[in-house]
Design a protein around this motif. Structure first.
Motif, mmCIF file in Angstrom:
data_model
loop_
_atom_site.group_PDB
_atom_site.id
_atom_site.type_symbol
_atom_site.label_atom_id
_atom_site.label_comp_id
_atom_site.label_asym_id
_atom_site.label_seq_id
_atom_site.Cartn_x
_atom_site.Cartn_y
_atom_site.Cartn_z
ATOM 1 N N ALA A 49 36.702 40.968 36.142
ATOM 2 C CA ALA A 49 35.687 39.916 36.071
ATOM 3 C C ALA A 49 35.282 39.467 37.466
ATOM 4 N N LEU A 50 36.271 39.223 38.317
ATOM 5 C CA LEU A 50 35.984 38.778 39.683
ATOM 6 C C LEU A 50 35.293 39.866 40.503
ATOM 7 N N ASP A 51 35.713 41.116 40.302
ATOM 8 C CA ASP A 51 35.082 42.233 41.013
ATOM 9 C C ASP A 51 33.610 42.373 40.634
ATOM 10 N N LEU A 52 33.309 42.224 39.345
ATOM 11 C CA LEU A 52 31.919 42.305 38.909
ATOM 12 C C LEU A 52 31.079 41.205 39.564
ATOM 13 N N LEU A 53 31.594 39.988 39.534
ATOM 14 C CA LEU A 53 30.872 38.874 40.130
ATOM 15 C C LEU A 53 30.647 39.115 41.618
ATOM 16 N N LYS A 54 31.676 39.588 42.294
ATOM 17 C CA LYS A 54 31.592 39.843 43.729
ATOM 18 C C LYS A 54 30.577 40.941 44.055
ATOM 19 N N SER A 55 30.418 41.908 43.159
ATOM 20 C CA SER A 55 29.516 43.034 43.417
ATOM 21 C C SER A 55 28.038 42.677 43.257
ATOM 22 N N MET A 56 27.751 41.603 42.574
ATOM 23 C CA MET A 56 26.362 41.294 42.237
ATOM 24 C C MET A 56 25.438 41.153 43.452
ATOM 25 N N PRO A 57 25.764 40.355 44.462
ATOM 26 C CA PRO A 57 24.848 40.237 45.606
ATOM 27 C C PRO A 57 24.604 41.587 46.299
ATOM 28 N N ARG A 58 25.647 42.388 46.413
ATOM 29 C CA ARG A 58 25.514 43.700 47.040
ATOM 30 C C ARG A 58 24.557 44.592 46.255
ATOM 31 N N LEU A 59 24.519 44.391 44.940
ATOM 32 C CA LEU A 59 23.650 45.176 44.069
ATOM 33 C C LEU A 59 22.291 44.513 43.863
ATOM 34 N N LYS A 60 22.049 43.454 44.635
ATOM 35 C CA LYS A 60 20.764 42.740 44.599
ATOM 36 C C LYS A 60 20.495 42.049 43.260
ATOM 37 N N VAL A 61 21.582 41.569 42.636
ATOM 38 C CA VAL A 61 21.471 40.798 41.399
ATOM 39 C C VAL A 61 22.031 39.412 41.697
ATOM 40 N N ARG A 62 21.212 38.391 41.513
ATOM 41 C CA ARG A 62 21.646 37.026 41.802
ATOM 42 C C ARG A 62 22.450 36.485 40.624
ATOM 43 N N PRO A 63 23.715 36.119 40.869
ATOM 44 C CA PRO A 63 24.511 35.565 39.774
ATOM 45 C C PRO A 63 23.960 34.221 39.309
ATOM 46 N N ASN A 64 24.184 33.914 38.051
ATOM 47 C CA ASN A 64 23.771 32.619 37.510
ATOM 48 C C ASN A 64 25.008 31.830 37.095
ATOM 49 N N VAL A 65 24.801 30.641 36.588
ATOM 50 C CA VAL A 65 25.914 29.770 36.211
ATOM 51 C C VAL A 65 26.793 30.425 35.144
ATOM 52 N N TYR A 66 26.190 31.217 34.268
ATOM 53 C CA TYR A 66 26.963 31.855 33.202
ATOM 54 C C TYR A 66 27.911 32.918 33.756
ATOM 55 N N CYS A 67 27.479 33.616 34.784
ATOM 56 C CA CYS A 67 28.346 34.602 35.434
ATOM 57 C C CYS A 67 29.574 33.912 36.029
ATOM 58 N N PHE A 68 29.327 32.829 36.759
ATOM 59 C CA PHE A 68 30.428 32.095 37.373
ATOM 60 C C PHE A 68 31.336 31.459 36.325
ATOM 61 N N ASN A 69 30.756 30.904 35.280
ATOM 62 C CA ASN A 69 31.566 30.261 34.245
ATOM 63 C C ASN A 69 32.427 31.273 33.503
ATOM 64 N N ALA A 70 31.901 32.462 33.260
ATOM 65 C CA ALA A 70 32.696 33.499 32.595
ATOM 66 C C ALA A 70 33.869 33.914 33.484
ATOM 67 N N ALA A 71 33.615 34.029 34.785
ATOM 68 C CA ALA A 71 34.698 34.370 35.714
ATOM 69 C C ALA A 71 35.731 33.241 35.786
ATOM 70 N N ALA A 72 35.263 32.003 35.768
ATOM 71 C CA ALA A 72 36.184 30.860 35.791
ATOM 72 C C ALA A 72 37.027 30.823 34.524
ATOM 73 N N SER A 73 36.419 31.144 33.399
ATOM 74 C CA SER A 73 37.168 31.201 32.142
ATOM 75 C C SER A 73 38.253 32.269 32.211
ATOM 76 N N ALA A 74 37.944 33.380 32.865
ATOM 77 C CA ALA A 74 38.951 34.434 33.035
ATOM 78 C C ALA A 74 40.126 33.931 33.870
#
Length: 117
Positions: A49-74
């Motif tokens: 979960a954390l790796d996916l979130l971390k990869s997003m900016p590098r892949l030019k995808v801006r994370p949203n609150v739901y991405c962060f909340n899902a990672a926090a839930s993990a």
């Protein structure tokens, strides 16, 4: 399809589908990533979960609150990894993403489970 995997906690299938999108002509968006991160959360896979979130900016995808909340839930479900949960709140501020009730509750729950409350 990734959302269906998320609902069942099929994190491996979600990651495969996300990977397949990159191989094809489809570019995943923040909602695809959110569903994949949530699938990792439901599958008990904090690192993924954390790796996916971390990869997003590098892949030019801006994370949203739901991405962060899902990672926090993990972080919570993985036994209260409060340093990661606290870091996620900080990262949200860096990305100019407004935290919500879920964001703060997850951070507090991670602290509680990690005996830091």
């Amino acid at each position: 399809a990734i959302s269906a995997c998320e609902k069942k906690g099929k994190w491996q299938a979600a990651l495969c589908l996300l990977s397949d999108m990159f191989k094809g002509d489809l570019l995943p968006d923040e909602f695809n990533f959110s569903a994949a991160i949530s699938a990792c959360d439901k599958g008990g896979k904090l690192k993924q979960a954390l790796d996916l979130l971390k990869s997003m900016p590098r892949l030019k995808v801006r994370p949203n609150v739901y991405c962060f909340n899902a990672a926090a839930s993990a972080c919570v479900k993985a036994g209260g990894h409060w340093p990661h949960a606290a870091s996620l709140l900080h990262q949200m501020a860096q990305h100019a993403i407004q935290e919500d009730e879920v964001s703060y509750n997850s951070a507090l729950s991670a602290c509680e489970r990690g005996s830091k409350w």
